[in-house]
Motif scaffolding. Structure first.
Motif, PDB file in Angstrom:
ATOM      1  N   GLY A  34       0.780  -1.233   0.000  1.00  0.00           N
ATOM      2  CA  GLY A  34       0.000   0.000   0.000  1.00  0.00           C
ATOM      3  C   GLY A  34       0.810   1.279   0.000  1.00  0.00           C
ATOM      4  O   GLY A  34       0.244   2.367  -0.066  1.00  0.00           O
ATOM      5  N   GLU A  35       2.124   1.160   0.080  1.00  0.00           N
ATOM      6  CA  GLU A  35       2.997   2.335  -0.004  1.00  0.00           C
ATOM      7  C   GLU A  35       3.501   2.450  -1.436  1.00  0.00           C
ATOM      8  O   GLU A  35       3.805   1.457  -2.082  1.00  0.00           O
ATOM      9  CB  GLU A  35       4.211   2.187   0.910  1.00  0.00           C
ATOM     10  CG  GLU A  35       3.869   2.047   2.365  1.00  0.00           C
ATOM     11  CD  GLU A  35       5.105   1.731   3.204  1.00  0.00           C
ATOM     12  OE1 GLU A  35       6.234   1.765   2.676  1.00  0.00           O
ATOM     13  OE2 GLU A  35       4.927   1.430   4.386  1.00  0.00           O
ATOM     14  N   ILE A  36       3.596   3.681  -1.936  1.00  0.00           N
ATOM     15  CA  ILE A  36       4.208   3.917  -3.239  1.00  0.00           C
ATOM     16  C   ILE A  36       5.254   5.011  -3.093  1.00  0.00           C
ATOM     17  O   ILE A  36       5.139   5.901  -2.247  1.00  0.00           O
ATOM     18  CB  ILE A  36       3.175   4.309  -4.317  1.00  0.00           C
ATOM     19  CG1 ILE A  36       2.363   5.544  -3.894  1.00  0.00           C
ATOM     20  CG2 ILE A  36       2.265   3.166  -4.670  1.00  0.00           C
ATOM     21  CD1 ILE A  36       2.381   6.590  -4.945  1.00  0.00           C
ATOM     22  N   TRP A  37       6.296   4.920  -3.910  1.00  0.00           N
ATOM     23  CA  TRP A  37       7.309   5.960  -3.966  1.00  0.00           C
ATOM     24  C   TRP A  37       7.984   5.883  -5.324  1.00  0.00           C
ATOM     25  O   TRP A  37       7.906   4.874  -6.011  1.00  0.00           O
ATOM     26  CB  TRP A  37       8.304   5.854  -2.810  1.00  0.00           C
ATOM     27  CG  TRP A  37       9.165   4.629  -2.786  1.00  0.00           C
ATOM     28  CD1 TRP A  37      10.459   4.531  -3.210  1.00  0.00           C
ATOM     29  CD2 TRP A  37       8.827   3.320  -2.291  1.00  0.00           C
ATOM     30  NE1 TRP A  37      10.935   3.255  -3.009  1.00  0.00           N
ATOM     31  CE2 TRP A  37       9.947   2.498  -2.447  1.00  0.00           C
ATOM     32  CE3 TRP A  37       7.661   2.763  -1.730  1.00  0.00           C
ATOM     33  CZ2 TRP A  37       9.962   1.157  -2.072  1.00  0.00           C
ATOM     34  CZ3 TRP A  37       7.672   1.431  -1.363  1.00  0.00           C
ATOM     35  CH2 TRP A  37       8.802   0.642  -1.530  1.00  0.00           C
ATOM     36  N   ALA A  38       8.597   6.975  -5.705  1.00  0.00           N
ATOM     37  CA  ALA A  38       9.271   7.011  -7.000  1.00  0.00           C
ATOM     38  C   ALA A  38      10.366   8.053  -6.981  1.00  0.00           C
ATOM     39  O   ALA A  38      10.326   9.018  -6.215  1.00  0.00           O
ATOM     40  CB  ALA A  38       8.279   7.323  -8.122  1.00  0.00           C
ATOM     41  N   GLU A  39      11.351   7.824  -7.841  1.00  0.00           N
ATOM     42  CA  GLU A  39      12.374   8.816  -8.125  1.00  0.00           C
ATOM     43  C   GLU A  39      12.117   9.273  -9.556  1.00  0.00           C
ATOM     44  O   GLU A  39      11.678   8.487 -10.389  1.00  0.00           O
ATOM     45  CB  GLU A  39      13.787   8.226  -8.063  1.00  0.00           C
ATOM     46  CG  GLU A  39      14.141   7.522  -6.770  1.00  0.00           C
ATOM     47  CD  GLU A  39      13.729   6.058  -6.764  1.00  0.00           C
ATOM     48  OE1 GLU A  39      13.672   5.435  -7.842  1.00  0.00           O
ATOM     49  OE2 GLU A  39      13.431   5.544  -5.681  1.00  0.00           O
ATOM     50  N   TYR A  40      12.380  10.549  -9.824  1.00  0.00           N
ATOM     51  CA  TYR A  40      12.232  11.002 -11.203  1.00  0.00           C
ATOM     52  C   TYR A  40      13.283  12.033 -11.554  1.00  0.00           C
ATOM     53  O   TYR A  40      13.813  12.750 -10.709  1.00  0.00           O
ATOM     54  CB  TYR A  40      10.818  11.487 -11.493  1.00  0.00           C
ATOM     55  CG  TYR A  40      10.294  12.654 -10.686  1.00  0.00           C
ATOM     56  CD1 TYR A  40      10.325  13.952 -11.181  1.00  0.00           C
ATOM     57  CD2 TYR A  40       9.700  12.445  -9.446  1.00  0.00           C
ATOM     58  CE1 TYR A  40       9.792  15.006 -10.471  1.00  0.00           C
ATOM     59  CE2 TYR A  40       9.159  13.493  -8.720  1.00  0.00           C
ATOM     60  CZ  TYR A  40       9.210  14.772  -9.244  1.00  0.00           C
ATOM     61  OH  TYR A  40       8.687  15.823  -8.531  1.00  0.00           O
ATOM     62  N   THR A  41      13.608  12.080 -12.842  1.00  0.00           N
ATOM     63  CA  THR A  41      14.615  12.997 -13.367  1.00  0.00           C
ATOM     64  C   THR A  41      14.390  13.164 -14.862  1.00  0.00           C
ATOM     65  O   THR A  41      13.760  12.321 -15.502  1.00  0.00           O
ATOM     66  CB  THR A  41      16.043  12.483 -13.074  1.00  0.00           C
ATOM     67  OG1 THR A  41      16.982  13.494 -13.454  1.00  0.00           O
ATOM     68  CG2 THR A  41      16.334  11.193 -13.811  1.00  0.00           C
ATOM     69  N   GLY A  42      14.906  14.236 -15.405  1.00  0.00           N
ATOM     70  CA  GLY A  42      14.836  14.462 -16.840  1.00  0.00           C
ATOM     71  C   GLY A  42      14.184  15.787 -17.176  1.00  0.00           C
ATOM     72  O   GLY A  42      13.383  16.315 -16.416  1.00  0.00           O
ATOM     73  N   GLY A  43      14.546  16.325 -18.326  1.00  0.00           N
ATOM     74  CA  GLY A  43      14.031  17.633 -18.715  1.00  0.00           C
ATOM     75  C   GLY A  43      14.551  18.688 -17.766  1.00  0.00           C
ATOM     76  O   GLY A  43      15.750  18.740 -17.471  1.00  0.00           O
ATOM     77  N   ASP A  44      13.662  19.512 -17.233  1.00  0.00           N
ATOM     78  CA  ASP A  44      14.048  20.583 -16.311  1.00  0.00           C
ATOM     79  C   ASP A  44      14.233  20.107 -14.881  1.00  0.00           C
ATOM     80  O   ASP A  44      14.627  20.880 -14.013  1.00  0.00           O
ATOM     81  CB  ASP A  44      13.003  21.704 -16.332  1.00  0.00           C
ATOM     82  CG  ASP A  44      13.022  22.476 -17.640  1.00  0.00           C
ATOM     83  OD1 ASP A  44      14.104  22.594 -18.238  1.00  0.00           O
ATOM     84  OD2 ASP A  44      11.957  22.955 -18.058  1.00  0.00           O
TER      85      ASP A  44
END
Length: 116
Positions: A34-44
């Motif tokens: 039931g937990e969600i997490w994410a890393e993100y990168t790219g563009g600005d």
């Protein structure tokens, strides 16, 4: 409930305003109990993180990001998880900045192996 988001890479289908996430941004999602997490990168976006919960096909999370110009921003998002006819995952998102003015909707879809 749609499939697990764990290990999936998703990207926006359209660019947002300058200085925000866009089609060159990649989100790597994780999910457990039931937990969600994410890393993100790219563009600005140099580096971004999101963390929250999943209840059925509804995600509710906060996000924070560092942009190329050195500024940071944060906000809240509620997303609906859907499965596309080809089996990929799509998130229909409604978001609102908490550190600045602005809100909107966006769509992110699972990236296929050959498109990464």
């Amino acid at each position: 409930m749609a499939c697990s988001l764990d290990g999936l890479v998703l990207t926006p289908v359209a660019d947002q305003a300058p200085g925000q996430v866009g089609t060159r941004t990649r989100f790597t999602y994780h999910e457990k109990d039931g937990e969600i997490w994410a890393e993100y990168t790219g563009g600005d976006v140099v580096r971004g993180y999101l963390v929250g919960t999943r209840d059925g096909d509804r995600l509710d999370f906060r996000y924070v990001q560092l942009k190329r110009d050195g500024t940071t921003s944060s906000g809240h998002c509620v997303s609906t998880v859907a499965e596309l006819p080809d089996g990929r995952v799509r998130l229909d998102e409604t978001w609102e900045w908490e550190s600045q003015d602005g809100s909107g909707t966006s769509v992110v879809e699972q990236v296929t192996e050959h498109a990464r």
